[in-house]
Motif scaffolding. Structure first.
Motif, PDB file in Angstrom:
ATOM      1  N   VAL A  73     116.723  98.681  26.790  1.00  0.00           N
ATOM      2  CA  VAL A  73     115.561  99.296  27.446  1.00  0.00           C
ATOM      3  C   VAL A  73     115.712 100.819  27.457  1.00  0.00           C
ATOM      4  N   ALA A  74     116.920 101.311  27.631  1.00  0.00           N
ATOM      5  CA  ALA A  74     117.161 102.756  27.566  1.00  0.00           C
ATOM      6  C   ALA A  74     116.830 103.276  26.167  1.00  0.00           C
ATOM      7  N   ARG A  75     117.115 102.501  25.129  1.00  0.00           N
ATOM      8  CA  ARG A  75     116.780 102.896  23.752  1.00  0.00           C
ATOM      9  C   ARG A  75     115.263 102.971  23.559  1.00  0.00           C
ATOM     10  N   ILE A  76     114.541 102.028  24.173  1.00  0.00           N
ATOM     11  CA  ILE A  76     113.072 102.068  24.107  1.00  0.00           C
ATOM     12  C   ILE A  76     112.589 103.410  24.645  1.00  0.00           C
ATOM     13  N   LYS A  77     113.106 103.758  25.809  1.00  0.00           N
ATOM     14  CA  LYS A  77     112.713 105.019  26.444  1.00  0.00           C
ATOM     15  C   LYS A  77     113.137 106.226  25.605  1.00  0.00           C
ATOM     16  N   ALA A  78     114.328 106.159  25.008  1.00  0.00           N
ATOM     17  CA  ALA A  78     114.818 107.257  24.176  1.00  0.00           C
ATOM     18  C   ALA A  78     113.944 107.455  22.935  1.00  0.00           C
ATOM     19  N   HIS A  79     113.277 106.399  22.513  1.00  0.00           N
ATOM     20  CA  HIS A  79     112.349 106.484  21.379  1.00  0.00           C
ATOM     21  C   HIS A  79     110.970 106.992  21.818  1.00  0.00           C
ATOM     22  N   GLY A  80     110.863 107.368  23.089  1.00  0.00           N
ATOM     23  CA  GLY A  80     109.595 107.883  23.602  1.00  0.00           C
ATOM     24  C   GLY A  80     108.566 106.794  23.856  1.00  0.00           C
ATOM     25  N   MET A  81     109.038 105.566  23.990  1.00  0.00           N
ATOM     26  CA  MET A  81     108.147 104.438  24.226  1.00  0.00           C
ATOM     27  C   MET A  81     108.246 104.008  25.684  1.00  0.00           C
ATOM     28  N   ARG A  82     107.225 103.297  26.135  1.00  0.00           N
ATOM     29  CA  ARG A  82     107.216 102.762  27.494  1.00  0.00           C
ATOM     30  C   ARG A  82     107.351 101.244  27.420  1.00  0.00           C
ATOM     31  N   ALA A  83     107.733 100.642  28.547  1.00  0.00           N
ATOM     32  CA  ALA A  83     107.890  99.192  28.593  1.00  0.00           C
ATOM     33  C   ALA A  83     107.422  98.670  29.941  1.00  0.00           C
ATOM     34  N   CYS A  84     106.982  97.412  29.930  1.00  0.00           N
ATOM     35  CA  CYS A  84     106.549  96.735  31.149  1.00  0.00           C
ATOM     36  C   CYS A  84     106.855  95.249  30.994  1.00  0.00           C
ATOM     37  N   ILE A  85     107.421  94.652  32.019  1.00  0.00           N
ATOM     38  CA  ILE A  85     107.628  93.206  32.011  1.00  0.00           C
ATOM     39  C   ILE A  85     106.304  92.538  32.365  1.00  0.00           C
ATOM     40  N   VAL A  86     105.951  91.499  31.605  1.00  0.00           N
ATOM     41  CA  VAL A  86     104.765  90.686  31.885  1.00  0.00           C
ATOM     42  C   VAL A  86     105.247  89.244  31.918  1.00  0.00           C
ATOM     43  N   SER A  87     105.315  88.682  33.118  1.00  0.00           N
ATOM     44  CA  SER A  87     105.908  87.364  33.301  1.00  0.00           C
ATOM     45  C   SER A  87     104.951  86.401  34.004  1.00  0.00           C
ATOM     46  N   ASN A  88     104.990  85.158  33.598  1.00  0.00           N
ATOM     47  CA  ASN A  88     104.219  84.130  34.298  1.00  0.00           C
ATOM     48  C   ASN A  88     104.841  83.804  35.649  1.00  0.00           C
ATOM     49  N   ASP A  89     106.122  84.113  35.811  1.00  0.00           N
ATOM     50  CA  ASP A  89     106.800  83.900  37.091  1.00  0.00           C
ATOM     51  C   ASP A  89     106.176  84.834  38.126  1.00  0.00           C
ATOM     52  N   PHE A  90     106.022  84.337  39.323  1.00  0.00           N
ATOM     53  CA  PHE A  90     105.415  85.151  40.386  1.00  0.00           C
ATOM     54  C   PHE A  90     106.409  85.462  41.500  1.00  0.00           C
ATOM     55  N   SER A  91     107.693  85.180  41.271  1.00  0.00           N
ATOM     56  CA  SER A  91     108.696  85.397  42.310  1.00  0.00           C
ATOM     57  C   SER A  91     109.137  86.861  42.365  1.00  0.00           C
ATOM     58  N   PRO A  92     109.776  87.242  43.470  1.00  0.00           N
ATOM     59  CA  PRO A  92     110.294  88.614  43.603  1.00  0.00           C
ATOM     60  C   PRO A  92     111.309  88.977  42.516  1.00  0.00           C
ATOM     61  N   ARG A  93     111.883  87.977  41.868  1.00  0.00           N
ATOM     62  CA  ARG A  93     112.871  88.215  40.811  1.00  0.00           C
ATOM     63  C   ARG A  93     112.303  89.095  39.701  1.00  0.00           C
ATOM     64  N   VAL A  94     111.028  88.892  39.366  1.00  0.00           N
ATOM     65  CA  VAL A  94     110.390  89.677  38.303  1.00  0.00           C
ATOM     66  C   VAL A  94     110.480  91.168  38.629  1.00  0.00           C
ATOM     67  N   PHE A  95     110.129  91.524  39.859  1.00  0.00           N
ATOM     68  CA  PHE A  95     110.137  92.929  40.260  1.00  0.00           C
ATOM     69  C   PHE A  95     111.558  93.455  40.447  1.00  0.00           C
ATOM     70  N   ALA A  96     112.479  92.587  40.837  1.00  0.00           N
ATOM     71  CA  ALA A  96     113.877  93.004  40.984  1.00  0.00           C
ATOM     72  C   ALA A  96     114.464  93.382  39.620  1.00  0.00           C
ATOM     73  N   VAL A  97     114.212  92.565  38.617  1.00  0.00           N
ATOM     74  CA  VAL A  97     114.712  92.856  37.271  1.00  0.00           C
ATOM     75  C   VAL A  97     114.047  94.126  36.743  1.00  0.00           C
ATOM     76  N   ALA A  98     112.739  94.228  36.920  1.00  0.00           N
ATOM     77  CA  ALA A  98     112.022  95.424  36.451  1.00  0.00           C
ATOM     78  C   ALA A  98     112.561  96.683  37.127  1.00  0.00           C
ATOM     79  N   HIS A  99     112.774  96.606  38.425  1.00  0.00           N
ATOM     80  CA  HIS A  99     113.307  97.749  39.164  1.00  0.00           C
ATOM     81  C   HIS A  99     114.678  98.145  38.618  1.00  0.00           C
ATOM     82  N   HIS A 100     115.504  97.137  38.372  1.00  0.00           N
ATOM     83  CA  HIS A 100     116.844  97.381  37.829  1.00  0.00           C
ATOM     84  C   HIS A 100     116.768  98.090  36.474  1.00  0.00           C
ATOM     85  N   LEU A 101     115.738  97.760  35.682  1.00  0.00           N
ATOM     86  CA  LEU A 101     115.578  98.367  34.362  1.00  0.00           C
ATOM     87  C   LEU A 101     114.774  99.665  34.404  1.00  0.00           C
TER      88      LEU A 101
END
Length: 170
Positions: free
Chosen positions: A54-82
Motif C-alpha cells: 500500500v505504501a508503494r501505491i502511494k509512492a506511485h502517486g496513486m490513491r487506494a480505498c478498501i471496498v468490502s461487503n463486510d460491514f464490521s468494524p474490522r474493515v475500518f480498522a484495517v483501512a485505518h492501519h493502512l
C-alpha cells in the motif's frame, strides 16, 4: 454476461500487480477488496508486506480505498492501519459502494482499478462501472459460507472467462 465477468488482468496476488503499467494506463486509484485479497478472510492483522505494498501505491502517486461487503468494524480498522479510506457493507456487485469509493478518491471510473478475488462480486462490480479490473487468487480457502457456494459456479465459469478474446494470461 461472460464479458462482464472477465477481468482485464489475472494475477496470483496483489504483489504481482504492475503499478507502473497501471499508471501508464492512466489509473490513479485502486479500489481494494478486503477478505482474501488483502488479508485472509476474517483477519484483523495486516502483514508488513501488505503495508509495504500500500505504501508503494502511494509512492506511485496513486490513491487506494478498501471496498468490502463486510460491514464490521474490522474493515475500518484495517483501512485505518493502512492509512486509506474504506467503504463497508458494499453489497458488491451493486454499484453504489463503488461510486462512493470513487467519490471519496475523487476519480472517475476510467481512472480507477478494482482489485479483488471474486468474479461475481469484485470483477462484475468493477466492469459494470467501466473500471480496469484485476482478479487475484484468494489468499485462503476459508471464507463465508455463501462465498464457498459461489466459488463452485466461479470454477465452472472460469474456463470461458479465460477464453475471452483479449483476456490476459494469468
Amino acid at each position: 454476461m461472460i464479458r462482464l465477468l472477465t477481468p482485464k488482468r489475472i494475477v496470483d496476488s496483489i504483489y504481482d500487480i504492475d503499478l507502473e503499467e497501471l499508471k501508464r494506463r492512466g489509473i490513479e486509484a485502486l479500489l481494494l477488496d478486503l477478505d482474501n485479497t488483502l488479508v485472509p478472510w476474517g483477519f484483523w492483522d495486516v502483514s508488513p508486506e501488505v503495508q509495504e505494498w500500500v505504501a508503494r501505491i502511494k509512492a506511485h502517486g496513486m490513491r487506494a480505498c478498501i471496498v468490502s461487503n463486510d460491514f464490521s468494524p474490522r474493515v475500518f480498522a484495517v483501512a485505518h492501519h493502512l492509512g486509506i479510506p474504506a467503504v463497508a457493507g458494499a453489497k458488491k456487485p451493486t454499484r453504489g459502494a463503488i461510486r462512493r469509493a470513487l467519490q471519496i478518491l475523487q476519480v472517475p471510473p476510467t481512472r480507477a482499478a478494482m482489485v479483488g478475488d471474486q468474479l461475481f462480486t469484485d470483477i462484475l462490480a468493477g466492469n459494470l462501472l467501466g473500471l480496469y479490473t484485476v482478479l487475484v487468487t484468494p489468499l485462503s480457502p476459508h471464507e463465508f459460507l455463501t462465498t464457498k457456494a459461489v466459488r463452485l459456479v466461479e470454477r465452472l465459469v472460469m474456463p470461458w472467462v479465460k477464453g475471452q478474446p483479449g483476456t490476459p494470461e494469468s
